[in-house]
Design an enzyme around this catalytic site. Structure first.
Site, short mmCIF file in Angstrom:
data_model
loop_
_atom_site.label_atom_id
_atom_site.label_comp_id
_atom_site.label_asym_id
_atom_site.label_seq_id
_atom_site.Cartn_x
_atom_site.Cartn_y
_atom_site.Cartn_z
N GLU A 54 -50.04 6.13 25.26
CA GLU A 54 -48.65 5.87 24.89
C GLU A 54 -47.71 6.31 26.01
OE1 GLU A 54 -47.76 4.02 22.37
OE2 GLU A 54 -49.89 3.85 21.92
N HIS A 102 -42.91 -2.00 26.28
CA HIS A 102 -43.98 -1.06 25.94
C HIS A 102 -45.19 -1.84 25.39
CE1 HIS A 102 -45.50 2.78 24.06
NE2 HIS A 102 -46.09 1.89 23.30
N GLU A 103 -44.95 -2.75 24.47
CA GLU A 103 -46.05 -3.52 23.88
C GLU A 103 -46.70 -4.44 24.91
OE1 GLU A 103 -47.27 -2.71 21.16
OE2 GLU A 103 -45.64 -1.37 20.65
N HIS A 122 -49.37 -2.78 26.82
CA HIS A 122 -50.67 -2.76 26.13
C HIS A 122 -51.39 -4.09 26.31
CE1 HIS A 122 -50.18 1.12 24.43
NE2 HIS A 122 -49.24 0.80 23.57
#
Lengths: 199, 655
Positions: free
Chosen positions: B272, B188-189, B192
């Site tokens: 998100e 997930h990070e 980004h």
């Protein structure tokens, strides 16, 4: 409205007067973080060393039953150094903590040096495979500790210099930026003693 | 939506941020003006009624000094200029503080670095997961940080670009999550990092601090008034005044808070979902991320982060760092909604879950079911940029387990990582190698030389293809070197690469990586300077010529490859094959191309892909050069896995 212009000029001057110390503060915070983070590598390497030493003593015990005192001294010095390291890792900028670990490390180096000197008299121990391997690993870790310490000292040096140059020196103390201690092991001859090899 | 479209999207969001920010500033100034006008009017009427002024004859006169009315130019000017200065100072202060990039954010939060050679197995595992993901996606591993005092499960990525990115997790996440769950969070990070979200995040922190500052000043005044213990009448008057000003500023500050939260949620909530989807796409394992989110919902601490700085970067976190949130102001979508999107079969109950068993936590990689094979085509290469697939992660994980422990340990340790890079640069046995060893002996100490000779054998056994990955692997450890140590290290690298009189492709790439990621990690991302491909055609010509000739093919194949690349550019101008292409020319061309807008970069990468795929094969040289080019363009490309590629019809590229 001339006084509004005057007000605007005064406001700009005030803004500069605020921005200037702020930039000094920010720079010092970055440099302080950097040297504090540099301690983490010393911590990693020292912990590895403290893990190796009990194994070394355990191996040596079987061969040098009469040197109980020497062996116990090594373990005691190791425990003391491990405690000092924990304190220093929690407060890498604290002069007392760094002085504590530096002297504890010197004492440990001395105790290990004596152990190796005594071990010279035990040919069986010198021939022991495991002992040789542990000694080799200890030497290699020693190099890494020295390397990590150099990195830490470099970072401290940059921080201390930034702290002392004008005009930073006027504000550093007021902001609570204390002089950071270098991590130096005081007695180099004792440190060298660890390099004795069994090869 | 591919990598380039996502980059564009991140840029557009930045414009929305600017608009919101301007509206917030205007409203704060208006609110302050209303309050100030009211105060002036009230105090004027108070003075009139309570302390009437008498003229020389004893008649009361109106207090002409206090003009009463809604429009008061002086007051307006003072208040407006004052408020603007406070907002600007607040924003500039924060932007200045964060100019250090990701590390500055980590420092602000009180995070400590996690060394890749950390003795704690949980920390080591964290580094391994990050390492895997970075090899799979083709970006050098970000520095890993830990928030040691936070018991909640959370994480964030920060930085201006891939060069100074950091990934930071809480102690709670480290202790509570299994490897699969941790992998989901890290993926997930990474999304980004890959999508260019972080740059916007940092600007947002600066803007927010400016508009929150007025409220913070008010809060400070109220606290100062509260702690004032003196009892003389005059002081009570002062204390009351302080309290009043403080309360007013705090009230106005709520406008700032309101807009701050609105901006945070506008920018972040949708993103998100995208990052969750990307994480599932990267790992092909919805279970890991879903179970991390469920665990977080079941836990007492949840995802809360106690540090007072957390408010400012609330939008960067993996899950809400502020505890309960509602409606418009939530920085993150509701947990239940996020879980349902990943795991539609979820029953909606957060069952309390014990921490992972040791087996679960350190068990092998459960990299899901076999991923369907994606034929590697030229179109596939463009699609793969910034989007690692499960098979890439599998490959990375296999690669990491396949390298001998000697090398693995060396790559984790700053001291030995240098020796590893030196060993990578050693030539095949012969006079050049002897010269290199002699140079090494002169420039370094005996301990380093020992280490190099210990690593030389295993490195050679790994083969040429692994070399580039080993450099990426060593970077996190090399980042622990101090300034003088880096200088000494790069000098030796220079000396070793110069030993044979020429610069090979690998040596060039190594120098470039070191220069970009170690020596001058220039934090700020340069703004796009080229929105059309025309001014860059000369540079594209150089790159395509170099790619076409990378593996010493015959003239016919070189021309075919070059024209395949040119054909899909679809420009009216004719491009000329240049030969030979010197490495400095490639270097200069890459520096230019890096400034292209995402849409232009997409066309360039596409042309390169068609050029490489022209003969249906990816050779070693081509592959390495392609990675060098995509790295230079900041378009991270996962490792090229299949050696055989299909040759598709050139498709037109939407820009």
């Amino acid at each position: 409205m001339p006084y509004i212009i005057a007000f605007a000029i005064a406001a700009v001057v005030i803004a500069v007067l605020i921005a200037w110390p702020v930039s000094i503060y920010n720079r010092l915070v970055v440099l302080r973080n950097r040297f504090q983070n540099a301690y983490s590598q010393i911590d990693v390497q020292l912990k590895r060393r403290y893990d190796l030493i009990p194994n070394l003593v355990e191996t040596a015990k079987g061969y040098m039953a009469h040197e109980k005192q020497t062996l116990e001294a090594v373990i005691a010095a190791r425990n003391q150094a491990a405690a000092a390291n924990t304190a220093a890792a929690a407060q890498p900028g604290d002069p007392n903590a760094i002085r504590g670990i530096a002297s504890a490390e010197s004492a440990l180096g001395g105790a290990l040096g004596r152990l190796f000197a005594v071990a010279e008299a035990y040919p069986n121990l010198k021939a022991n495979e495991q002992m040789n391997q542990l000694t080799e690993e200890l030497t290699s870790t020693e190099n890494r500790v020295a390397f990590a310490r150099q990195a830490y000292n470099d970072a401290v040096l940059v921080y201390n210099t930034q702290r002392q140059v004008f005009p930073n020196v006027l504000l550093a103390d007021a902001f609570g930026f204390r002089e950071a201690p270098l991590f130096e092991v005081d007695k180099p001859q004792e440190r060298e003693a660890v390099k004795v090899s069994f090869g | 939506m591919d990598f380039f479209a996502r980059q564009d999207r991140a840029r557009r969001l930045t414009h929305i941020l600017v608009i919101y920010f301007a509206v917030a500033v205007v409203l704060i100034v208006v609110a302050l003006n209303l309050v100030a006008t009211a105060v002036v009017n009230l105090s004027a009427s108070y003075q009139r009624t309570v302390t009437p002024v008498f003229d020389a004859y004893g008649h009361p006169v109106a207090a002409t000094a206090h003009r009463v009315g809604l429009w008061q130019p002086d007051v307006f000017a003072y208040v407006t200029v004052g408020a603007l200065i406070v907002i600007a100072a607040g924003s500039l202060y924060k932007i200045g503080q964060l100019s250090g990039g990701g590390r500055a954010v980590a420092g602000m939060m009180g995070a400590i670095p996690v060394a890749p050679n950390a003795p704690d197995p949980a920390q080591r595992q964290l580094c391994n997961v990050v390492q895997e993901m970075s090899i799979a996606s083709g970006v050098p591993a970000p520095a890993v940080f830990l928030l040691p005092r936070e018991r909640g499960i959370n994480a964030f990525a920060a930085g201006f670009n891939t060069r100074d990115a950091v990934i930071c997790v809480t102690q709670g996440a480290l202790e509570q999550l299994t490897r699969d769950e941790l992998q989901g969070v890290i993926a997930h990070e990474f999304s980004h990092i890959l999508n260019g979200d972080m740059n916007l995040d940092l600007r947002l922190v600066g803007a927010l601090h400016g508009i929150l500052l007025i409220g913070l000043i008010g809060w400070g005044l109220v606290r100062a008034a509260g702690s004032d213990n003196s009892s003389s009448d005059q002081n009570i008057g002062w204390t009351l005044a302080l309290l009043a000003i403080g309360v007013v500023l705090m009230t106005v500050g709520f406008v700032g808070l309101f807009f701050g939260r609105l901006i945070q949620s506008a920018v972040c909530r949708q993103r998100e979902f995208l990052a969750d989807a990307a994480a599932v796409q990267f790992t092909r394992n919805p279970g890991g991320l879903a179970s991390a989110l469920k665990k977080l919902g079941a836990m007492g601490f949840g995802s809360r982060v106690g540090d007072h700085s957390a408010e400012q970067i609330a939008h960067m976190f993996f899950a809400s760092s502020l505890g309960a949130e509602w409606g418009w102001f939530a920085t993150h979508p509701p947990l239940a909604q996020r879980i349902r999107l990943i795991d539609p079969s979820w029953d909606g109950k957060f069952s309390p879950h014990p921490g992972p068993t040791t087996l679960e936590r350190y068990g092998g990689v459960q990299t899901s079911t076999a991923a369907p094979g994606m034929p590697l085509s030229a179109a596939g290469i463009v699609g793969a940029v910034g989007s690692p697939m499960p098979r890439h992660i599998q490959w990375a994980s296999d690669f990491l387990t396949s390298i001998p422990p000697v090398i693995d340990q060396a790559a984790r340790d700053p001291f030995a990582a240098r020796a590893l890079v030196f060993a990578l640069l050693l030539a095949d046995p012969g006079p050049v190698r002897e010269k290199q060893i002699e140079l090494l002996a002169r420039q370094t100490d005996a301990a380093t030389l020992n280490e190099v000779s210990r690593l030389a054998g295993p490195v050679e056994a790994l083969g040429a293809r692994a070399r580039r990955v080993l450099v990426d692997l060593a970077l996190p450890a090399l980042r622990h070197l101090s300034g003088p140590q880096i200088q000494q290290f790069t000098t030796i690298v220079q000396v070793l690469t110069d030993a044979d009189g020429g610069v090979s492709l690998f040596e060039y790439m190594l120098r470039r990586i070191l220069a970009r990621y170690l020596i001058a990690p220039a934090p700020k991302a340069p703004a796009s300077a080229y929105y059309a491909i025309q001014p860059l055609l000369g540079d594209v010509e150089v790159i395509l010529s170099a790619l076409a000739q990378a593996d010493g093919k015959d003239d016919e194949a070189v021309t075919a490859a070059f024209s395949a690349g040119v054909a899909c550019l679809e420009t009216p101008e004719a491009l000329r094959l240049r030969k030979p292409v010197a490495i400095p020319a490639i270097d200069a061309a890459l520096d230019h191309l890096a400034l292209a807008a995402p849409g232009v970069k997409r066309r360039i990468v596409n042309a390169c892909a068609y050029c490489v795929a022209a003969d249906g094969m990816v050779q070693t040289g081509e592959g390495e050069l392609l990675r060098a080019i995509t790295t230079g363009l900041e378009c991270p490309l996962p490792p090229l896995l299949a050696q055989h590629v299909q040759f598709p019809q050139p498709a037109s590229v939407a820009t």
